[in-house]
Design a protein around this motif. Sequence first.
Motif, PDB file in Angstrom:
ATOM      1  N   LEU A  17       0.833  -1.205   0.000  1.00  0.00           N
ATOM      2  CA  LEU A  17       0.000   0.000   0.000  1.00  0.00           C
ATOM      3  C   LEU A  17       0.869   1.258   0.000  1.00  0.00           C
ATOM      4  N   MET A  18       1.955   1.251   0.769  1.00  0.00           N
ATOM      5  CA  MET A  18       2.874   2.389   0.796  1.00  0.00           C
ATOM      6  C   MET A  18       3.523   2.605  -0.568  1.00  0.00           C
ATOM      7  N   THR A  19       3.830   1.531  -1.251  1.00  0.00           N
ATOM      8  CA  THR A  19       4.478   1.619  -2.566  1.00  0.00           C
ATOM      9  C   THR A  19       3.512   2.126  -3.629  1.00  0.00           C
ATOM     10  N   VAL A  20       2.278   1.625  -3.602  1.00  0.00           N
ATOM     11  CA  VAL A  20       1.283   2.010  -4.601  1.00  0.00           C
ATOM     12  C   VAL A  20       0.825   3.458  -4.392  1.00  0.00           C
ATOM     13  N   PHE A  21       0.729   3.881  -3.136  1.00  0.00           N
ATOM     14  CA  PHE A  21       0.233   5.219  -2.817  1.00  0.00           C
ATOM     15  C   PHE A  21       1.267   6.035  -2.037  1.00  0.00           C
ATOM     16  N   PRO A  22       2.392   6.358  -2.688  1.00  0.00           N
ATOM     17  CA  PRO A  22       3.340   7.223  -1.989  1.00  0.00           C
ATOM     18  C   PRO A  22       2.707   8.603  -1.840  1.00  0.00           C
ATOM     19  N   GLY A  23       3.048   9.260  -0.789  1.00  0.00           N
ATOM     20  CA  GLY A  23       2.431  10.562  -0.570  1.00  0.00           C
ATOM     21  C   GLY A  23       3.427  11.654  -0.282  1.00  0.00           C
ATOM     22  N   HIS A  24       2.886  12.779   0.024  1.00  0.00           N
ATOM     23  CA  HIS A  24       3.646  13.982   0.327  1.00  0.00           C
ATOM     24  C   HIS A  24       4.690  13.687   1.403  1.00  0.00           C
ATOM     25  N   PRO A  25       5.902  14.187   1.223  1.00  0.00           N
ATOM     26  CA  PRO A  25       6.963  13.873   2.183  1.00  0.00           C
ATOM     27  C   PRO A  25       6.807  14.554   3.543  1.00  0.00           C
ATOM     28  N   GLU A  26       5.906  15.530   3.654  1.00  0.00           N
ATOM     29  CA  GLU A  26       5.821  16.279   4.906  1.00  0.00           C
ATOM     30  C   GLU A  26       4.437  16.311   5.534  1.00  0.00           C
ATOM     31  N   GLN A  27       3.476  15.561   4.992  1.00  0.00           N
ATOM     32  CA  GLN A  27       2.149  15.584   5.598  1.00  0.00           C
ATOM     33  C   GLN A  27       1.273  14.428   5.136  1.00  0.00           C
ATOM     34  N   HIS A  28       0.326  14.059   5.988  1.00  0.00           N
ATOM     35  CA  HIS A  28      -0.716  13.096   5.658  1.00  0.00           C
ATOM     36  C   HIS A  28      -1.901  13.393   6.579  1.00  0.00           C
ATOM     37  N   ILE A  29      -3.029  12.775   6.302  1.00  0.00           N
ATOM     38  CA  ILE A  29      -4.191  12.965   7.167  1.00  0.00           C
ATOM     39  C   ILE A  29      -4.481  11.668   7.915  1.00  0.00           C
ATOM     40  N   ALA A  33       3.466   9.719   6.047  1.00  0.00           N
ATOM     41  CA  ALA A  33       2.838   8.530   6.635  1.00  0.00           C
ATOM     42  C   ALA A  33       3.827   7.378   6.540  1.00  0.00           C
ATOM     43  N   GLY A  34       4.005   6.674   7.629  1.00  0.00           N
ATOM     44  CA  GLY A  34       4.961   5.579   7.659  1.00  0.00           C
ATOM     45  C   GLY A  34       4.279   4.222   7.730  1.00  0.00           C
ATOM     46  N   ILE A  63      -3.627  10.253   2.202  1.00  0.00           N
ATOM     47  CA  ILE A  63      -2.391  10.730   1.597  1.00  0.00           C
ATOM     48  C   ILE A  63      -2.644  12.043   0.865  1.00  0.00           C
ATOM     49  N   VAL A  64      -1.750  12.967   1.073  1.00  0.00           N
ATOM     50  CA  VAL A  64      -1.717  14.188   0.280  1.00  0.00           C
ATOM     51  C   VAL A  64      -0.811  13.873  -0.897  1.00  0.00           C
ATOM     52  N   GLN A  65      -1.332  14.047  -2.099  1.00  0.00           N
ATOM     53  CA  GLN A  65      -0.545  13.705  -3.286  1.00  0.00           C
ATOM     54  C   GLN A  65       0.648  14.619  -3.440  1.00  0.00           C
ATOM     55  N   GLY A  66       1.699  14.044  -3.925  1.00  0.00           N
ATOM     56  CA  GLY A  66       2.849  14.850  -4.258  1.00  0.00           C
ATOM     57  C   GLY A  66       4.158  14.226  -3.844  1.00  0.00           C
ATOM     58  N   ILE A  67       4.954  13.914  -4.843  1.00  0.00           N
ATOM     59  CA  ILE A  67       6.326  13.469  -4.649  1.00  0.00           C
ATOM     60  C   ILE A  67       7.156  14.550  -5.324  1.00  0.00           C
ATOM     61  N   LYS A  68       8.006  15.193  -4.575  1.00  0.00           N
ATOM     62  CA  LYS A  68       8.758  16.306  -5.138  1.00  0.00           C
ATOM     63  C   LYS A  68      10.078  15.825  -5.716  1.00  0.00           C
ATOM     64  N   THR A  69      10.270  16.091  -7.011  1.00  0.00           N
ATOM     65  CA  THR A  69      11.520  15.797  -7.702  1.00  0.00           C
ATOM     66  C   THR A  69      12.080  17.146  -8.139  1.00  0.00           C
ATOM     67  N   LYS A  70      13.153  17.545  -7.502  1.00  0.00           N
ATOM     68  CA  LYS A  70      13.700  18.892  -7.695  1.00  0.00           C
ATOM     69  C   LYS A  70      12.614  19.885  -7.337  1.00  0.00           C
ATOM     70  N   VAL A  76       9.562  20.005  -9.043  1.00  0.00           N
ATOM     71  CA  VAL A  76       8.340  19.556  -9.713  1.00  0.00           C
ATOM     72  C   VAL A  76       7.625  18.522  -8.850  1.00  0.00           C
ATOM     73  N   TRP A  77       6.309  18.728  -8.644  1.00  0.00           N
ATOM     74  CA  TRP A  77       5.483  17.781  -7.895  1.00  0.00           C
ATOM     75  C   TRP A  77       4.906  16.761  -8.860  1.00  0.00           C
ATOM     76  N   ARG A  78       5.028  15.467  -8.522  1.00  0.00           N
ATOM     77  CA  ARG A  78       4.536  14.369  -9.362  1.00  0.00           C
ATOM     78  C   ARG A  78       3.647  13.434  -8.543  1.00  0.00           C
ATOM     79  N   THR A  79       2.919  12.578  -9.265  1.00  0.00           N
ATOM     80  CA  THR A  79       2.101  11.552  -8.611  1.00  0.00           C
ATOM     81  C   THR A  79       2.018  10.319  -9.516  1.00  0.00           C
ATOM     82  N   PRO A  80       2.019   9.111  -8.928  1.00  0.00           N
ATOM     83  CA  PRO A  80       1.815   7.897  -9.721  1.00  0.00           C
ATOM     84  C   PRO A  80       0.352   7.421  -9.681  1.00  0.00           C
TER      85      PRO A  80
END
Length: 184
Positions: free
Chosen positions: A12-24, A44-45, A66-73, A75-79
Amino acid sequence: MNEEHFGLAQVLMTVFPGHPEQHIAWIPGGEPGEKNTTMRHRRAGLAEFSRHLHPDSRSGVGAVGIVQGIKTKRVWRTPWAVLDFDQQKPAELEEYFNLLSSRGLNFLFNTGTRGRGTHIFFLLDTAVTLHQAHKVLTLLHAVAKTMGMNGIHLRPSSGKPGSGLYLPYRGAGDDGFGANPLVD
């Protein structure tokens, strides 16, 4: 936590990675039938994902969003992306599901957090920018509106991280449609 449960939490963590600094998180309290949500200011851990899958979270408390967003440099991305229908249950979306399938779109769906609506999850092969995901969802939203559907929210809701969405498979239970893709 048993080994199988640990493995599912990792999936579940792999399929739904989330924002590095927040979750609900869905916490105790609140009005009956309503979510009592709080923002946690960290990623979220495994503990949160495990609690989400635990059968005790089926009623809501312990669920993780999960709050969407994986930051690469910069740019915010989502899978993944979601159409959140507040007013239509899955059985009422059969024609829309058929349309998505006929166009080669793969998706998963479940009832919304409180069972009144439907979440349609699109799991992407590679992460796209939040802006790209939002653009495609805007098109899919317009198609749904032409089919008479209303009360639809997009996740991501824009090209920036949003407010979050509770994940599917709370309690790791069967979703009422005879299968649980996370388990199966």
